[in-house]
Design an enzyme around this catalytic site. Structure first.
Site, PDB file in Angstrom:
ATOM      1  N   ASP A 196       0.827  -1.202   0.000  1.00 15.81           N
ATOM      2  CA  ASP A 196       0.000   0.000   0.000  1.00 15.81           C
ATOM      3  C   ASP A 196       0.864   1.255   0.000  1.00 15.81           C
ATOM      4  OD1 ASP A 196      -2.313  -1.552   0.097  1.00 15.81           O
ATOM      5  OD2 ASP A 196      -2.367  -1.550   2.285  1.00 15.81           O
ATOM      6  N   TYR A 256       6.518 -10.062   6.778  1.00 13.79           N
ATOM      7  CA  TYR A 256       6.405  -8.626   7.045  1.00 13.79           C
ATOM      8  C   TYR A 256       6.892  -8.325   8.457  1.00 13.79           C
ATOM      9  CZ  TYR A 256       3.550  -7.351   2.954  1.00 13.79           C
ATOM     10  OH  TYR A 256       3.099  -7.082   1.684  1.00 13.79           O
TER      11      TYR A 256
END
EC number: 5.4.99.12
Length: 318
Positions: free
Chosen positions: A54, A124
């Site tokens: 994003d 992540y």
């Protein structure tokens, strides 16, 4: 020929990975660089990425692929000698992309490789500086600053409920035609231990010591003079590994974790959100700045195509 491209980027000034009209994106910049080198129109270059990030999210281990005809790829060679088209493309695009993108490698992909569908899992890390950590201004673009001391034990008790195959509809949005069902393999908060950049033994002789003639003799005997603190010392990090991630999933899990760590929500509340997938709007995603895609893992070469075919199927909890 299918080419695998490994790269990293600081997502601060990007509107995410995916190409968007009139917006600066990672995909747009890399495709433009490839198009320039291969003398193509940008619309003729299309990258497939392992994980779309994003706006504001970083990557230190992103992977993508592109399919290129051999004759087109050889345009990259130009006046270079004794290099392949793949090597020439790598050398040229790494110099063209902007400073907030680094191209690590461009290689011919093995048979069956698909950057997105062949991936076995993605890793992540979300970084937080709470009251117990130094808020190093050099890391401001990749660390979230919080003026509270977070309860790490409670946060880990909460995220333990995410391990396994679940519908993460309380924390994520599905892609069109997709689901929010994902398998989380690892999820843990931990504080980075205080570490020194300079090993103390380098001034005490031995196999790992520096040559004092090379570094210059130093009359000081106070070892603290050489204590250079590692920049990430004291930070809280949330590491999560899953087969894939739905939109906003990691940041929403972080936001909910922090609510628990602050004492504003309970561990049971978090577990209920996992057990009953429903977007009630009580917590939103944490800011993008703290999140980095650290790496993408793939199975053995012989299993790449099988993995890609399996992951394309619509997921279910059965």
């Amino acid at each position: 020929m299918r080419l695998r491209i490994d790269l990293a980027y600081d997502g601060t000034q990007f509107h995410g990975w995916a190409r968007q009209a009139d917006q600066r994106t990672v995909q747009g910049e890399v495709e433009a660089a490839i198009a320039k080198v291969l003398r193509l129109d940008s619309s003729d270059v299309c990258l497939t990425v392992a994980g779309r990030t994003d706006a504001g999210v970083h990557a230190s281990g992103q992977v993508c692929h592109i399919d290129v005809d051999d004759d087109v790829l050889n345009r990259a060679i130009g006046h270079m000698h004794d290099v392949s088209g793949t090597q020439a493309l790598f050398r040229r695009i790494r110099r063209i992309v902007p400073d907030d993108i680094t191209i690590y490698s461009v290689e011919e992909a093995v048979h069956g490789f698909d950057a997105r569908f062949s991936a076995s899992d993605r890793v992540y890390v979300y970084r937080v500086a709470d009251e117990l950590a130094h808020a190093d201004p050099r890391l401001r673009n990749m660390v979230l600053r919080i003026d509270d001391t977070l309860d790490v034990e409670a946060m880990n008790e909460a995220v333990s409920s995410t391990i396994g195959l679940h519908d993460f509809g309380s924390f994520a949005l599905p892609n069109p035609g997709g689901t929010t069902i994902r398998e989380v393999k690892f999820a843990r908060w931990q504080r980075v231990p205080d570490m020194n950049l300079t090993p103390m033994n380098i001034y005490h002789g031995g196999a790992d010591s520096l040559d004092t003639q090379a570094v210059g003799a130093d009359p000081r005997t106070d070892e603290s003079a050489y204590e250079i603190e590692f920049a990430e010392s004291g930070l809280l990090t949330f590491t999560i590994i899953a087969d894939a991630f739905a939109r906003n999933m990691v940041r929403s899990l972080v936001g909910a974790s922090i609510a628990v760590g602050r004492g504003k929500k309970t561990v049971q509340w978090f577990a209920d959100k996992v057990a009953h997938p429903q977007r009630e709007g009580l917590t939103g995603p944490a800011p993008a700045c703290g999140l980095t895609l650290e790496r993408v893992n793939y199975p053995e070469d012989g299993l790449l195509e099988e993995r890609a075919n399996a992951i394309r199927a619509v997921r279910s909890l059965d």
